[in-house]
Scaffold this active site. Structure first.
Site, PDB file in Angstrom:
ATOM      1  N   LYS A  51       0.876  -1.358  -0.080  1.00 31.90           N
ATOM      2  CA  LYS A  51       0.018  -0.093   0.119  1.00 31.90           C
ATOM      3  C   LYS A  51       0.858   1.125   0.292  1.00 31.90           C
ATOM      4  CE  LYS A  51      -3.672  -2.466   2.205  1.00 31.90           C
ATOM      5  NZ  LYS A  51      -4.269  -3.071   3.325  1.00 31.90           N
ATOM      6  N   GLN A  95      -4.334  -1.869   9.767  1.00 35.53           N
ATOM      7  CA  GLN A  95      -4.157  -3.126   9.238  1.00 35.53           C
ATOM      8  C   GLN A  95      -4.725  -4.035  10.158  1.00 35.53           C
ATOM      9  OE1 GLN A  95      -2.984  -3.648   5.888  1.00 35.53           O
ATOM     10  NE2 GLN A  95      -3.916  -5.760   6.302  1.00 35.53           N
ATOM     11  N   ASP A 118     -11.109   2.339   4.565  1.00 35.31           N
ATOM     12  CA  ASP A 118     -11.167   1.035   4.477  1.00 35.31           C
ATOM     13  C   ASP A 118     -12.763   0.808   4.510  1.00 35.31           C
ATOM     14  OD1 ASP A 118      -9.943  -1.135   4.115  1.00 35.31           O
ATOM     15  OD2 ASP A 118      -9.554  -1.535   6.397  1.00 35.31           O
TER      16      ASP A 118
END
Ligand code: NAD
Length: 293
Positions: A51, A95, A118
């Site tokens: 990312k 994450q 997200d």
């Protein structure tokens, strides 16, 4: 059988990103993404690295925040508070999975919904359920939908069977596919670990999505002739013939299923490519929304 590869579709998303990026640059804005990694999990490290690299490749501002697995809940929440208040950051991704002693739900709820690229904050999941386009859809489901649209696969009126009910993938994809937008208007069934006679159900699917987390779980017996199969699974299995001693496979037994399909996504090189692309797209949109452009 058509192979639906992630790379060319992800490239189309990046081309759109760059076009928006130019508009933002002209207005003096630079989209910024913060990725928070807690602990040393090798798969999580690899995802965060990918990312970060993609952000830099696109010319976006990227901040990688690495914290030890011993971080306390309070420390992690104050890290999120700082990112929420930071004007250089438009997107925040924590994450997953987090170490067991941390409360994942509380962490997600702490992220400013306007920076929740997200798409897992209750506000964004609520907007997804309400077909409200001002929200952020979770990246992997959004990527699956985009793959169907770009591959010219009709979804309206089709029976989509999704195996897996996680918020991150299955449940959110169900909301997207039963919505009213492009690549939606489907009749959706969600199957999970308590579903009885799964093969009989999945054989009814015009479009079958596997998001289970078990290598090669979906076999020929699960798939109707002419179905479209989207394999979300990413599993590392041992392979003595591979240099590294292991390789990645999906939740679908590709060799057994491919010849029955109208179209199928490969693993690797399928849905995984789309997840990062949609994250970049969400971050650029977050910046645009903040700038009012
Ligand atoms: P999860 O463990 O949270 O959920 C798995 C789901 O599968 C559960 O809802 C469970 O009910 C269902 N399931 C388990 N065993 C089953 C069975 N025997 N029959 C029917 N259903 C069963 O996993 P997740 O986070 O949703 O991820 C699923 C897979 O997708 C994993 O392989 C993960 O690595 C992969 N993934 C890939 C991407 C990507 O970018 N391609 C992103 C996220 C997850």
């Amino acid at each position: 059988m058509k192979l639906i590869k992630g790379d060319p579709i992800a490239e189309a998303v990046y081309a759109e990103c760059l076009a928006t990026f130019e508009t933002l640059k002209a207005a003096g804005r630079l989209p910024g993404l913060a990725v928070v990694l807690v602990g040393e999990d090798p798969a999580s490290k690899a995802y965060v690295g990918a990312k970060d690299r993609k952000c830099q490749e696109l010319g976006m501002y990227s901040r990688k925040i690495e914290k030890p697995a011993t971080i306390t809940q309070a420390e992690l929440l104050s890290e999120i508070d700082a990112l929420n208040a930071d004007p250089a950051i438009h997107g925040i991704l924590v994450q997953m999975p987090l170490p067991k002693h941390l409360d994942t739900d509380e962490v997600i709820r702490r992220i400013d919904p306007a920076k929740d690229v997200d798409g897992l904050h209750p506000v964004n999941l609520g907007k997804l359920a309400m077909d409200d386009p001002t929200g952020f859809a979770p990246c992997t489901p959004a990527g699956c939908q985009r793959m169907l649209v770009e591959s010219g696969i009709e979804t309206a009126g089709k029976h989509v069977v999704i195996v897996g009910r996680s918020l991150l993938v299955g449940k959110s994809l169900a909301l997207l596919m039963m919505g009213k937008g492009k690549g939606a208007n489907a009749t959706v069934t969600v199957a999970h670990s308590r579903t009885t006679d799964l093969p009989a159900l999945t054989r009814q699917a015009d479009i079958l999505v596997a998001a289970i987390g078990i290598p090669k779980f979906i076999g020929a017996d699960h798939v109707k002739e002419g179905a479209v199969v989207i394999d979300v699974g990413i599993n590392r299995i041992e392979d003595a013939t591979a240099k590294s001693g292991s390789r990645l496979v999906g939740d679908v037994d590709f060799e057994a299923v491919a010849s029955k399909c109208e179209a199928i996504t490969p693993v690797p090189g399928g849905v995984g490519k789309m997840t990062i692309a949609m994250l970049m797209a969400n971050t650029i949109r977050a910046c645009r929304m903040r700038a009012g452009i």
